[in-house]
Design a protein around this motif. Sequence first.
Motif, PDB file in Angstrom:
ATOM      1  N   PRO A 121       3.481  62.994  99.635  1.00 41.19           N
ATOM      2  CA  PRO A 121       2.287  63.204 100.451  1.00 41.19           C
ATOM      3  C   PRO A 121       1.604  64.509 100.064  1.00 41.19           C
ATOM      4  O   PRO A 121       2.222  65.396  99.468  1.00 41.19           O
ATOM      5  CB  PRO A 121       2.839  63.264 101.879  1.00 41.19           C
ATOM      6  CG  PRO A 121       4.253  63.686 101.718  1.00 41.19           C
ATOM      7  CD  PRO A 121       4.708  63.177 100.391  1.00 41.19           C
ATOM      8  N   GLY A 122       0.323  64.602 100.409  1.00 44.58           N
ATOM      9  CA  GLY A 122      -0.391  65.829 100.100  1.00 44.58           C
ATOM     10  C   GLY A 122      -1.757  65.910 100.747  1.00 44.58           C
ATOM     11  O   GLY A 122      -2.174  65.023 101.491  1.00 44.58           O
ATOM     12  N   GLY A 124     -17.157  68.311  92.877  1.00 48.14           N
ATOM     13  CA  GLY A 124     -16.319  67.832  91.791  1.00 48.14           C
ATOM     14  C   GLY A 124     -15.059  68.644  91.532  1.00 48.14           C
ATOM     15  O   GLY A 124     -14.331  68.368  90.595  1.00 48.14           O
ATOM     16  N   VAL A 125     -14.770  69.664  92.347  1.00 50.74           N
ATOM     17  CA  VAL A 125     -13.572  70.494  92.166  1.00 50.74           C
ATOM     18  C   VAL A 125     -12.725  70.408  93.431  1.00 50.74           C
ATOM     19  O   VAL A 125     -13.224  70.651  94.535  1.00 50.74           O
ATOM     20  CB  VAL A 125     -13.934  71.965  91.872  1.00 50.74           C
ATOM     21  CG1 VAL A 125     -12.671  72.815  91.731  1.00 50.74           C
ATOM     22  CG2 VAL A 125     -14.793  72.072  90.629  1.00 50.74           C
ATOM     23  N   TYR A 126     -11.448  70.066  93.254  1.00 49.08           N
ATOM     24  CA  TYR A 126     -10.549  69.893  94.392  1.00 49.08           C
ATOM     25  C   TYR A 126      -9.261  70.671  94.182  1.00 49.08           C
ATOM     26  O   TYR A 126      -8.759  70.751  93.063  1.00 49.08           O
ATOM     27  CB  TYR A 126     -10.192  68.405  94.579  1.00 49.08           C
ATOM     28  CG  TYR A 126     -11.386  67.564  94.911  1.00 49.08           C
ATOM     29  CD1 TYR A 126     -11.759  67.355  96.223  1.00 49.08           C
ATOM     30  CD2 TYR A 126     -12.157  67.001  93.901  1.00 49.08           C
ATOM     31  CE1 TYR A 126     -12.874  66.591  96.530  1.00 49.08           C
ATOM     32  CE2 TYR A 126     -13.271  66.241  94.200  1.00 49.08           C
ATOM     33  CZ  TYR A 126     -13.621  66.042  95.516  1.00 49.08           C
ATOM     34  OH  TYR A 126     -14.726  65.293  95.811  1.00 49.08           O
ATOM     35  N   MET A 127      -8.741  71.230  95.257  1.00 47.60           N
ATOM     36  CA  MET A 127      -7.411  71.821  95.248  1.00 47.60           C
ATOM     37  C   MET A 127      -6.469  70.782  95.840  1.00 47.60           C
ATOM     38  O   MET A 127      -6.752  70.208  96.892  1.00 47.60           O
ATOM     39  CB  MET A 127      -7.361  73.098  96.089  1.00 47.60           C
ATOM     40  CG  MET A 127      -5.992  73.746  96.070  1.00 47.60           C
ATOM     41  SD  MET A 127      -5.947  75.362  96.877  1.00 47.60           S
ATOM     42  CE  MET A 127      -5.966  74.865  98.590  1.00 47.60           C
ATOM     43  N   TRP A 133      -3.503  57.403  96.627  1.00 40.58           N
ATOM     44  CA  TRP A 133      -4.331  56.757  97.639  1.00 40.58           C
ATOM     45  C   TRP A 133      -4.696  57.780  98.699  1.00 40.58           C
ATOM     46  O   TRP A 133      -3.828  58.344  99.356  1.00 40.58           O
ATOM     47  CB  TRP A 133      -3.592  55.582  98.255  1.00 40.58           C
ATOM     48  CG  TRP A 133      -4.333  54.854  99.317  1.00 40.58           C
ATOM     49  CD1 TRP A 133      -5.658  54.540  99.343  1.00 40.58           C
ATOM     50  CD2 TRP A 133      -3.798  54.333 100.526  1.00 40.58           C
ATOM     51  NE1 TRP A 133      -5.976  53.847 100.486  1.00 40.58           N
ATOM     52  CE2 TRP A 133      -4.836  53.712 101.240  1.00 40.58           C
ATOM     53  CE3 TRP A 133      -2.522  54.312 101.087  1.00 40.58           C
ATOM     54  CZ2 TRP A 133      -4.645  53.104 102.473  1.00 40.58           C
ATOM     55  CZ3 TRP A 133      -2.339  53.701 102.308  1.00 40.58           C
ATOM     56  CH2 TRP A 133      -3.405  53.104 102.979  1.00 40.58           C
ATOM     57  N   HIS A 134      -5.993  58.032  98.866  1.00 42.16           N
ATOM     58  CA  HIS A 134      -6.496  58.951  99.903  1.00 42.16           C
ATOM     59  C   HIS A 134      -6.592  58.142 101.194  1.00 42.16           C
ATOM     60  O   HIS A 134      -7.531  57.389 101.404  1.00 42.16           O
ATOM     61  CB  HIS A 134      -7.836  59.541  99.490  1.00 42.16           C
ATOM     62  CG  HIS A 134      -7.696  60.491  98.344  1.00 42.16           C
ATOM     63  ND1 HIS A 134      -7.609  61.840  98.523  1.00 42.16           N
ATOM     64  CD2 HIS A 134      -7.570  60.270  97.019  1.00 42.16           C
ATOM     65  CE1 HIS A 134      -7.466  62.428  97.343  1.00 42.16           C
ATOM     66  NE2 HIS A 134      -7.434  61.492  96.417  1.00 42.16           N
ATOM     67  N   GLY A 154     -15.624  64.385 103.537  1.00 46.77           N
ATOM     68  CA  GLY A 154     -15.893  64.928 102.209  1.00 46.77           C
ATOM     69  C   GLY A 154     -15.399  66.342 101.996  1.00 46.77           C
ATOM     70  O   GLY A 154     -15.574  66.906 100.932  1.00 46.77           O
ATOM     71  N   ILE A 155     -14.765  66.939 103.000  1.00 47.31           N
ATOM     72  CA  ILE A 155     -14.261  68.303 102.875  1.00 47.31           C
ATOM     73  C   ILE A 155     -12.821  68.299 102.409  1.00 47.31           C
ATOM     74  O   ILE A 155     -12.421  69.073 101.555  1.00 47.31           O
ATOM     75  CB  ILE A 155     -14.378  69.041 104.228  1.00 47.31           C
ATOM     76  CG1 ILE A 155     -15.838  69.143 104.617  1.00 47.31           C
ATOM     77  CG2 ILE A 155     -13.733  70.412 104.156  1.00 47.31           C
ATOM     78  CD1 ILE A 155     -16.048  69.623 106.032  1.00 47.31           C
ATOM     79  N   MET A 156     -12.021  67.425 102.981  1.00 48.38           N
ATOM     80  CA  MET A 156     -10.626  67.310 102.599  1.00 48.38           C
ATOM     81  C   MET A 156     -10.140  65.900 102.869  1.00 48.38           C
ATOM     82  O   MET A 156     -10.820  65.125 103.529  1.00 48.38           O
ATOM     83  CB  MET A 156      -9.756  68.331 103.338  1.00 48.38           C
ATOM     84  CG  MET A 156      -9.649  68.114 104.831  1.00 48.38           C
ATOM     85  SD  MET A 156      -8.641  69.360 105.631  1.00 48.38           S
ATOM     86  CE  MET A 156      -7.026  68.665 105.437  1.00 48.38           C
ATOM     87  N   SER A 157      -8.983  65.584 102.349  1.00 51.02           N
ATOM     88  CA  SER A 157      -8.379  64.284 102.637  1.00 51.02           C
ATOM     89  C   SER A 157      -6.867  64.402 102.559  1.00 51.02           C
ATOM     90  O   SER A 157      -6.323  65.260 101.876  1.00 51.02           O
ATOM     91  CB  SER A 157      -8.883  63.208 101.680  1.00 51.02           C
ATOM     92  OG  SER A 157      -8.415  63.434 100.382  1.00 51.02           O
ATOM     93  N   ILE A 158      -6.225  63.519 103.276  1.00 46.82           N
ATOM     94  CA  ILE A 158      -4.772  63.410 103.233  1.00 46.82           C
ATOM     95  C   ILE A 158      -4.461  62.224 102.327  1.00 46.82           C
ATOM     96  O   ILE A 158      -5.069  61.162 102.454  1.00 46.82           O
ATOM     97  CB  ILE A 158      -4.200  63.215 104.641  1.00 46.82           C
ATOM     98  CG1 ILE A 158      -4.526  64.457 105.485  1.00 46.82           C
ATOM     99  CG2 ILE A 158      -2.701  62.947 104.591  1.00 46.82           C
ATOM    100  CD1 ILE A 158      -4.214  64.318 106.944  1.00 46.82           C
TER     101      ILE A 158
END
Length: 166
Positions: free
Chosen positions: A115-116, A124-127, A81-82, A88-92
């Motif tokens: 958590p992360g 479409g590419v996420y670290m 769950w974000h 749109g740049i990052m999420s916790i």
Amino acid sequence: MMSAKKVIVILTLLLASLTARGQLYLGGGIGIGSDYGNRGGIAFTFAPDISYRVSNNFLVGAQASYRTGYDRLAVTPYARWHILPLEGIMSIFVSASAPFEFYPDYTTLGVRLRPGIAIRVSQGVYMLVHIGSFGYSEVFQNGRHYGDWIAAIDGNNISVGFCVGL
């Protein structure tokens, strides 16, 4: 009984329909940490995974992993769950998982929260960076079992991975 050709065609059509909408993600991670065994040294983790985006902020998936030093094989279904998407740049996010871990002389079943942070590298590419592990594991060994609570933020509970939307 269905022939192998029919099964392959059905799976291909299913995957094509999922990937056409960009809801299927393939990825994985690597980890490095200390080997808790008497041997000392470093343990590496290799963990490919697949997930399906149910909504913009919710994914379900599964991961298989192998960790050297422990000779551990694990299969881990999860839900992610974000909770705090940031432009749109990052999420916790927080992942809830149910790992099944197989060691040479015992097995564990558990529930964990991890958590992360997800960082968008390109379209479409996420670290993905997981930080810590909190939960409960039940250990089964030689016909006996016992429980163990987990609350850890150390080098063995930090992993880095990538996922690619298809």
